[in-house]
Design a protein around this motif. Structure first.
Motif, PDB file in Angstrom:
ATOM      1  N   ALA A  21       0.825  -1.204   0.000  1.00  0.00           N
ATOM      2  CA  ALA A  21       0.000   0.000   0.000  1.00  0.00           C
ATOM      3  C   ALA A  21       0.862   1.257   0.000  1.00  0.00           C
ATOM      4  O   ALA A  21       1.938   1.291   0.596  1.00  0.00           O
ATOM      5  N   LEU A  22       0.369   2.262  -0.668  1.00  0.00           N
ATOM      6  CA  LEU A  22       0.995   3.581  -0.639  1.00  0.00           C
ATOM      7  C   LEU A  22       0.436   4.361   0.544  1.00  0.00           C
ATOM      8  O   LEU A  22      -0.705   4.135   0.948  1.00  0.00           O
ATOM      9  N   ARG A  23       1.231   5.256   1.082  1.00  0.00           N
ATOM     10  CA  ARG A  23       0.775   6.115   2.179  1.00  0.00           C
ATOM     11  C   ARG A  23       0.702   7.546   1.675  1.00  0.00           C
ATOM     12  O   ARG A  23       1.526   7.969   0.858  1.00  0.00           O
ATOM     13  N   TRP A  24      -0.272   8.292   2.169  1.00  0.00           N
ATOM     14  CA  TRP A  24      -0.417   9.695   1.798  1.00  0.00           C
ATOM     15  C   TRP A  24       0.888  10.442   2.069  1.00  0.00           C
ATOM     16  O   TRP A  24       1.328  11.278   1.288  1.00  0.00           O
ATOM     17  N   SER A  25       1.557  10.097   3.157  1.00  0.00           N
ATOM     18  CA  SER A  25       2.799  10.783   3.534  1.00  0.00           C
ATOM     19  C   SER A  25       3.981  10.413   2.631  1.00  0.00           C
ATOM     20  O   SER A  25       5.043  11.031   2.733  1.00  0.00           O
ATOM     21  N   ASP A  26       3.806   9.436   1.742  1.00  0.00           N
ATOM     22  CA  ASP A  26       4.864   9.085   0.790  1.00  0.00           C
ATOM     23  C   ASP A  26       5.007  10.129  -0.312  1.00  0.00           C
ATOM     24  O   ASP A  26       6.018  10.167  -1.002  1.00  0.00           O
ATOM     25  N   MET A  27       3.975  10.966  -0.473  1.00  0.00           N
ATOM     26  CA  MET A  27       3.975  11.955  -1.538  1.00  0.00           C
ATOM     27  C   MET A  27       4.877  13.127  -1.179  1.00  0.00           C
ATOM     28  O   MET A  27       4.975  13.523  -0.025  1.00  0.00           O
ATOM     29  N   ASP A  28       5.498  13.699  -2.206  1.00  0.00           N
ATOM     30  CA  ASP A  28       6.322  14.881  -1.983  1.00  0.00           C
ATOM     31  C   ASP A  28       5.639  16.118  -2.566  1.00  0.00           C
ATOM     32  O   ASP A  28       4.480  16.051  -2.983  1.00  0.00           O
ATOM     33  N   ALA A  29       6.341  17.232  -2.597  1.00  0.00           N
ATOM     34  CA  ALA A  29       5.769  18.504  -3.063  1.00  0.00           C
ATOM     35  C   ALA A  29       5.375  18.467  -4.535  1.00  0.00           C
ATOM     36  O   ALA A  29       4.598  19.301  -4.985  1.00  0.00           O
ATOM     37  N   ALA A  31       3.700  16.038  -5.854  1.00  0.00           N
ATOM     38  CA  ALA A  31       2.490  15.213  -5.898  1.00  0.00           C
ATOM     39  C   ALA A  31       2.736  13.814  -6.462  1.00  0.00           C
ATOM     40  O   ALA A  31       1.864  13.235  -7.085  1.00  0.00           O
ATOM     41  N   HIS A  32       3.940  13.300  -6.264  1.00  0.00           N
ATOM     42  CA  HIS A  32       4.195  11.898  -6.607  1.00  0.00           C
ATOM     43  C   HIS A  32       4.974  11.259  -5.453  1.00  0.00           C
ATOM     44  O   HIS A  32       5.479  11.944  -4.571  1.00  0.00           O
ATOM     45  N   ILE A  33       5.019   9.943  -5.474  1.00  0.00           N
ATOM     46  CA  ILE A  33       5.711   9.221  -4.405  1.00  0.00           C
ATOM     47  C   ILE A  33       7.199   9.581  -4.472  1.00  0.00           C
ATOM     48  O   ILE A  33       7.840   9.442  -5.503  1.00  0.00           O
ATOM     49  N   ASN A  34       7.718  10.047  -3.351  1.00  0.00           N
ATOM     50  CA  ASN A  34       9.098  10.493  -3.269  1.00  0.00           C
ATOM     51  C   ASN A  34      10.056   9.346  -3.562  1.00  0.00           C
ATOM     52  O   ASN A  34       9.800   8.202  -3.177  1.00  0.00           O
ATOM     53  N   ASN A  35      11.177   9.662  -4.215  1.00  0.00           N
ATOM     54  CA  ASN A  35      12.121   8.613  -4.595  1.00  0.00           C
ATOM     55  C   ASN A  35      12.643   7.832  -3.393  1.00  0.00           C
ATOM     56  O   ASN A  35      12.851   6.628  -3.474  1.00  0.00           O
ATOM     57  N   LEU A  82       5.087   8.005  -9.908  1.00  0.00           N
ATOM     58  CA  LEU A  82       3.975   7.262  -9.306  1.00  0.00           C
ATOM     59  C   LEU A  82       3.242   8.204  -8.378  1.00  0.00           C
ATOM     60  O   LEU A  82       3.800   8.667  -7.388  1.00  0.00           O
ATOM     61  N   GLY A  83       1.999   8.505  -8.713  1.00  0.00           N
ATOM     62  CA  GLY A  83       1.189   9.378  -7.871  1.00  0.00           C
ATOM     63  C   GLY A  83       0.488   8.573  -6.790  1.00  0.00           C
ATOM     64  O   GLY A  83       0.331   7.357  -6.905  1.00  0.00           O
ATOM     65  N   PHE A  84       0.061   9.252  -5.746  1.00  0.00           N
ATOM     66  CA  PHE A  84      -0.670   8.559  -4.687  1.00  0.00           C
ATOM     67  C   PHE A  84      -1.982   8.023  -5.244  1.00  0.00           C
ATOM     68  O   PHE A  84      -2.657   8.660  -6.050  1.00  0.00           O
ATOM     69  N   ARG A  85      -2.358   6.856  -4.780  1.00  0.00           N
ATOM     70  CA  ARG A  85      -3.650   6.238  -5.103  1.00  0.00           C
ATOM     71  C   ARG A  85      -3.980   5.271  -3.978  1.00  0.00           C
ATOM     72  O   ARG A  85      -3.103   4.889  -3.187  1.00  0.00           O
ATOM     73  N   HIS A  86      -5.222   4.864  -3.911  1.00  0.00           N
ATOM     74  CA  HIS A  86      -5.638   3.944  -2.856  1.00  0.00           C
ATOM     75  C   HIS A  86      -5.259   2.499  -3.164  1.00  0.00           C
ATOM     76  O   HIS A  86      -5.067   1.701  -2.251  1.00  0.00           O
ATOM     77  N   GLU A  87      -5.133   2.157  -4.443  1.00  0.00           N
ATOM     78  CA  GLU A  87      -4.744   0.802  -4.818  1.00  0.00           C
ATOM     79  C   GLU A  87      -3.259   0.606  -4.529  1.00  0.00           C
ATOM     80  O   GLU A  87      -2.456   1.516  -4.724  1.00  0.00           O
ATOM     81  N   PRO A  88      -2.877  -0.579  -4.094  1.00  0.00           N
ATOM     82  CA  PRO A  88      -1.450  -0.837  -3.828  1.00  0.00           C
ATOM     83  C   PRO A  88      -0.662  -0.934  -5.132  1.00  0.00           C
ATOM     84  O   PRO A  88      -1.233  -1.049  -6.216  1.00  0.00           O
ATOM     85  N   VAL A  89       0.648  -0.896  -5.005  1.00  0.00           N
ATOM     86  CA  VAL A  89       1.505  -1.236  -6.135  1.00  0.00           C
ATOM     87  C   VAL A  89       1.858  -2.710  -5.997  1.00  0.00           C
ATOM     88  O   VAL A  89       1.766  -3.280  -4.903  1.00  0.00           O
TER      89      VAL A  89
END
Length: 167
Positions: A21-29, A31-35, A82-89
């Motif tokens: 699962a992705l977490r909302w806090s994984d996103m950076d400024a 708006a995608h999952i931080n490296n 990779l942008g935040f989403r509710h579905e897992p990767v």
């Protein structure tokens, strides 16, 4: 042209797949999952896989994670944001090298079934982690036991399909 999983994993057979699962806090400024968060995704997938690969495999009542394994190197190639989403990767993984006191795990971070884009699944990252076996109780590196080697051999495939390798 978007890459599809089948294009990059043909030679590795069927990799182990873990959904993370992705977490909302994984996103950076941007708006995608931080490296840096990709490394957490890989770690979460390894924990899931190692519980399946090593628990009850004849290595006693301790799992590889309980006894000790340390990350000694990461290599990661980012393929698309990779942008935040509710579905897992889905993180597909396999063993790409087995040594005397450690092993490497290769990964492809992709979309799970049902979250496919036109033309196939997106590939967000390709990575490889070098792991060293360690004895936490003795605070020292250790050699691989035969039953651990046998468990790893069930998951061996090709090196990670990086576009560019160091020479």
């Amino acid at each position: 042209m978007s890459e599809t999983v089948s294009e990059t994993t043909e030679a590795t057979g069927t990799p182990y797949a873990a959904r993370v699962a992705l977490r909302w806090s994984d996103m950076d400024a941007y708006a995608h999952i931080n490296n840096v968060q990709f490394l957490r995704l890989l770690e979460d997938a390894r924990v899931i896989a190692f519980r399946d690969w090593f628990d009850g495999g004849g290595a006693g009542d301790k799992s590889l994670l309980d006894e000790g394994v340390l990350v000694s190197r990461h290599e990661i190639e980012y393929r698309r944001p990779l942008g935040f989403r509710h579905e897992p990767v889905e993180i597909q993984m396999w063993v790409s090298r087995v040594g005397g006191a450690g092993f490497d795990v290769a990964y492809i971070v992709t979309d799970p079934d049902g979250v496919e884009a036109p033309g196939g699944r997106n590939i967000y990252a390709v990575a490889e982690t070098e792991l060293a076996l360690y004895d936490f109780a003795d605070a020292s590196p250790r050699r691989m036991r035969p039953e651990e080697r046998a468990s790893l051999q069930l998951h061996v495939g090709d090196p990670a399909p990086f576009r560019r390798r160091r020479r």
